[in-house]
Scaffold this motif. Structure first.
Motif, short mmCIF file in Angstrom:
data_model
loop_
_atom_site.label_atom_id
_atom_site.label_comp_id
_atom_site.label_asym_id
_atom_site.label_seq_id
_atom_site.Cartn_x
_atom_site.Cartn_y
_atom_site.Cartn_z
N PHE A 105 0.75 -1.29 0.06
CA PHE A 105 0.00 0.10 -0.07
C PHE A 105 0.90 1.45 0.05
O PHE A 105 0.42 2.14 -0.63
CB PHE A 105 -0.95 -0.17 1.24
CG PHE A 105 -2.01 -1.10 1.23
CD1 PHE A 105 -2.47 -1.23 -0.05
CD2 PHE A 105 -2.48 -1.41 2.30
CE1 PHE A 105 -3.60 -2.06 -0.09
CE2 PHE A 105 -3.73 -2.75 1.95
CZ PHE A 105 -4.19 -2.94 0.89
N ALA A 106 1.93 1.31 0.86
CA ALA A 106 2.94 2.22 0.84
C ALA A 106 3.66 2.52 -0.38
O ALA A 106 3.50 3.76 -1.02
CB ALA A 106 4.09 2.18 1.90
N HIS A 107 3.74 1.41 -1.42
CA HIS A 107 4.46 1.58 -2.75
C HIS A 107 3.37 2.08 -3.71
O HIS A 107 3.65 2.91 -4.61
CB HIS A 107 4.84 0.23 -3.04
CG HIS A 107 5.54 -0.07 -4.58
ND1 HIS A 107 4.54 -0.20 -5.63
CD2 HIS A 107 6.86 0.37 -4.69
CE1 HIS A 107 5.40 -0.27 -6.71
NE2 HIS A 107 6.94 -0.02 -6.11
N LEU A 108 2.19 1.67 -3.58
CA LEU A 108 0.95 2.13 -4.40
C LEU A 108 0.93 3.59 -4.04
O LEU A 108 0.56 4.20 -5.32
CB LEU A 108 -0.17 1.24 -3.94
CG LEU A 108 -1.38 1.65 -4.65
CD1 LEU A 108 -1.51 0.97 -6.11
CD2 LEU A 108 -2.63 1.17 -3.93
N LYS A 109 0.93 4.10 -3.18
CA LYS A 109 0.73 5.68 -2.99
C LYS A 109 1.79 6.60 -3.09
O LYS A 109 1.71 7.63 -3.69
CB LYS A 109 0.23 5.69 -1.60
CG LYS A 109 -1.61 5.08 -1.38
CD LYS A 109 -1.97 5.39 -0.05
CE LYS A 109 -3.57 4.79 -0.04
NZ LYS A 109 -4.31 4.96 1.26
N ARG A 110 3.14 6.03 -2.75
CA ARG A 110 4.25 6.82 -2.70
C ARG A 110 4.96 6.75 -4.00
O ARG A 110 5.56 7.78 -4.62
CB ARG A 110 5.08 6.40 -1.60
CG ARG A 110 4.29 6.89 -0.28
CD ARG A 110 5.54 6.66 0.79
NE ARG A 110 4.82 6.88 2.28
CZ ARG A 110 5.45 6.76 3.33
NH1 ARG A 110 7.00 6.47 3.48
NH2 ARG A 110 4.87 6.98 4.52
N ILE A 111 5.03 5.73 -4.75
CA ILE A 111 5.92 5.45 -5.73
C ILE A 111 4.84 5.50 -7.01
O ILE A 111 5.48 6.11 -7.90
CB ILE A 111 6.61 3.97 -5.84
CG1 ILE A 111 7.45 3.84 -4.52
CG2 ILE A 111 7.45 3.68 -7.04
CD1 ILE A 111 8.46 5.07 -4.15
N LEU A 112 3.95 4.76 -6.94
CA LEU A 112 3.13 4.46 -8.19
C LEU A 112 2.07 5.69 -8.15
O LEU A 112 1.30 6.03 -9.04
CB LEU A 112 2.10 3.21 -8.10
CG LEU A 112 2.95 1.91 -8.38
CD1 LEU A 112 2.07 0.89 -8.41
CD2 LEU A 112 3.91 2.11 -9.21
N ARG A 113 1.94 6.65 -6.94
CA ARG A 113 1.26 7.72 -6.81
C ARG A 113 -0.37 7.69 -7.06
O ARG A 113 -0.94 8.64 -7.48
CB ARG A 113 1.84 9.06 -7.99
CG ARG A 113 3.40 9.14 -7.85
CD ARG A 113 3.69 10.18 -8.89
NE ARG A 113 5.30 10.40 -8.90
CZ ARG A 113 6.03 11.13 -9.74
NH1 ARG A 113 5.16 11.91 -10.59
NH2 ARG A 113 7.17 11.30 -9.36
N LEU A 114 -0.63 6.52 -6.64
CA LEU A 114 -2.10 6.11 -6.61
C LEU A 114 -2.84 6.68 -5.26
O LEU A 114 -3.35 5.80 -4.50
CB LEU A 114 -2.45 4.75 -7.03
CG LEU A 114 -3.87 4.56 -7.44
CD1 LEU A 114 -4.36 5.38 -8.67
CD2 LEU A 114 -4.04 3.04 -7.59
N ASP A 115 -2.55 7.94 -4.96
CA ASP A 115 -3.10 8.30 -3.57
C ASP A 115 -4.70 9.09 -3.83
O ASP A 115 -5.11 9.42 -3.20
CB ASP A 115 -2.36 9.33 -2.93
CG ASP A 115 -1.89 10.63 -3.80
OD1 ASP A 115 -2.25 10.41 -5.09
OD2 ASP A 115 -1.33 11.63 -3.24
N ARG A 116 -4.80 9.12 -5.47
CA ARG A 116 -6.38 9.67 -5.65
C ARG A 116 -6.71 9.19 -6.89
O ARG A 116 -5.94 9.18 -7.90
CB ARG A 116 -6.31 11.25 -5.70
CG ARG A 116 -7.62 12.09 -6.02
CD ARG A 116 -7.38 13.47 -6.28
NE ARG A 116 -8.71 14.15 -6.59
CZ ARG A 116 -9.53 14.62 -5.65
NH1 ARG A 116 -9.19 14.37 -4.30
NH2 ARG A 116 -10.62 15.05 -6.07
N LEU A 117 -7.81 8.85 -6.92
CA LEU A 117 -8.23 8.07 -8.38
C LEU A 117 -8.59 9.14 -9.31
O LEU A 117 -8.86 10.27 -9.06
CB LEU A 117 -9.49 7.35 -8.18
CG LEU A 117 -9.52 6.23 -7.12
CD1 LEU A 117 -10.90 5.52 -6.75
CD2 LEU A 117 -8.62 5.10 -7.70
N ARG A 118 -8.52 8.82 -10.71
CA ARG A 118 -8.84 9.58 -11.72
C ARG A 118 -10.04 9.32 -12.40
O ARG A 118 -10.87 10.06 -13.16
CB ARG A 118 -7.61 9.58 -12.93
CG ARG A 118 -6.29 10.25 -12.33
CD ARG A 118 -5.16 10.48 -13.40
NE ARG A 118 -5.71 11.46 -14.30
CZ ARG A 118 -6.07 11.22 -15.44
NH1 ARG A 118 -6.42 10.11 -15.92
NH2 ARG A 118 -6.48 12.50 -16.16
#
Length: 471
Positions: A419-432
């Motif tokens: 989850f940390a990788h998802l939001k910090r590296i892949l930058r998926l902290d907000r949906l498009r």
């Protein structure tokens, strides 16, 4: 002597090979090695016409999407620009120097059209998972489950107080997310009509977004409340490979229920059933533990959810002995607590809507007991609520005392790291994308990218480092 660059870019012919200009240790080389979209066209064939102008290759669209999700390129316009300029991206997408990059609108048309109708992104995710399994990265012995909240593309100011406060029929041209939400409501109403009258309807939200009504208003991530969805991961503990992913509104009960969907789907499609399932306290309810132990035969390495303890000077429930043969509890004073104190003409189960049975002491026994002030000082008699799945709860409590449970608690960090990788590296902290199906598409693509990166890192980049170290 000072050098000087040659006169310009007037050459008509170039000897240029894209492969020579992509570094050997570039991440896309490992991802390309393990990604195979060979059966993608066969999967999509029924959704294309046999006549007309040829479409853009669906493999090219999927490869471009994977580039975007692997490297945190959230904008489709920017993704097209990056693929146009970046030689490594062109190489991964099998584009030559003269090949045109698709327009950004192509992604929307395919995501909301053929890809969604054919569940193509689920197909791509599962094909990558099969490759992970063939490479020996999935053990199948232990799974971990957890959920993480991701903000929806919805302004918190554009909302209404409850579903009854919205007149959807007044909208002239409802958006795709609104149409999807209303269709889901109609299907849910039909399903509730066909089920037992004892089935409880879902609690309606207190605040609903007019932009993305399927998203839930929550303050779970901390900070100001927002509309959000939850991405639910089911991972294999051997190498941290994601074996399934499910999108739900950001609501605890729906997150827990999605675990059943994921475990059943993995068992059906890949014949994998874990021996143990690791989760946090949210998955330690009696109903969930009963499903794991009694229906699936899975060892619950999960903390048991407990109600708030009594005051310090009051006997806790653990001080009461359970007598299985008599179906009753015995208090520290030796008196019985029963679910019924008289015989009924028609047998009753005494099971409540919460799947519990309430055991009460005799008011006469409590009135004459010398320990009443330590047992039920504010009520005329003591009562204990027992879950119908109490045997599964006891089984989970016994597991919590073992060394294997401590190891499982350490291994559970693997899903948190994802989850940390998802939001910090892949930058998926907000949906498009909006709507539950949009969240479904984004979470599937992100999980696919994470599995590809994990596989490439462990099997290619890791082996190269080992070769350098031993040389």
């Amino acid at each position: 002597m000072m050098g000087q660059q040659g006169g310009g870019q007037d050459s008509l012919f170039y000897a240029f090979n894209l492969d020579d200009h992509v570094p050997r240790d570039h991440p896309l080389r490992g991802i390309d090695h393990f990604f195979d979209a060979g059966d993608l066209r066969q999967h999509l064939a029924p959704f294309y016409s046999h006549t007309g102008r040829p479409s853009i290759d669906p493999e090219l669209i999927v490869r471009m999407l994977l580039v975007g999700y692997c490297f945190g390129i959230r904008s489709e316009r920017r993704l097209c620009e990056e693929v146009h300029l970046n030689l490594a991206y062109r190489w991964f997408c099998h584009l030559g120097l003269d090949d045109a990059v698709p327009n950004h609108s192509t992604f929307s048309k395919n995501r909301h059209g053929r890809f969604r109708d054919s569940d193509t992104l689920r197909h791509v995710f599962e094909s990558v998972l099969r490759r992970c399994m063939s490479e020996g990265l999935v053990g199948g012995e232990g799974f971990a489950v957890d959920a993480s909240v991701v903000k929806a593309d919805a302004n918190r100011a554009r909302g209404a107080a409850g579903i009854e406060g919205v007149d959807w029929s007044a909208l002239d041209r409802p958006s795709r997310a609104v149409r999807e939400y209303l269709k889901a409501l109609d299907e849910s109403a039909v399903a509730n009509d066909s089920t037992s009258p004892e089935t409880e309807p879902e609690t309606p939200p207190k605040k609903i977004s007019l932009t993305d009504p399927a998203a839930r208003y929550t303050a779970a991530p901390g900070g100001p409340a927002c509309y959000a969805y939850s991405t639910n991961y089911l991972i294999d503990l051997q190498a941290g490979i994601i074996v399934d992913v499910e999108a739900t509104p950001a609501h605890r009960s729906q997150e827990v229920e999605s675990t059943k969907t994921m475990i059943d789907r993995v068992e059906e499609r890949f014949h994998l059933r874990p021996e143990r399932l690791v989760g946090d306290t949210a998955y330690g309810t009696g109903k969930m533990l009963g499903w794991m132990v009694e229906e699936k035969g899975i060892e619950p390495h999960v903390p048991v959810w407990q109600r708030a303890a009594h005051a310090d000077n009051v006997f806790p429930n653990s001080d009461f002995d359970w007598i299985e043969q008599a179906n009753e509890y015995r208090c520290p004073g030796g008196h019985a607590l029963r679910s019924n104190w008289r015989a009924f003409k028609n047998a009753r189960t005494h099971v409540t809507k919460e799947d519990t049975v309430i055991y009460r002491s005799s008011q006469h026994d409590c009135a004459e007991c010398s320990m009443k002030n330590q047992c039920c000082p504010d009520t005329p008699r003591r009562k204990i609520t027992r879950s119908v799945h109490e045997a599964a709860r006891d089984h989970a409590r016994a597991i919590a005392t073992t060394p294997q449970y401590k190891r499982s608690r350490r291994e559970r960090k693997k899903v948190e790291m994802l989850f940390a990788h998802l939001k910090r590296i892949l930058r998926l902290d907000r949906l498009r994308l909006r709507g539950l199906s949009g969240a479904h598409d984004e979470f599937l693509l992100a999980a696919t990218a994470q599995n590809l990166r994990r596989m490439a890192k462990r099997l290619m980049w890791g082996s190269k480092k080992a070769e350098v170290a031993t040389a």
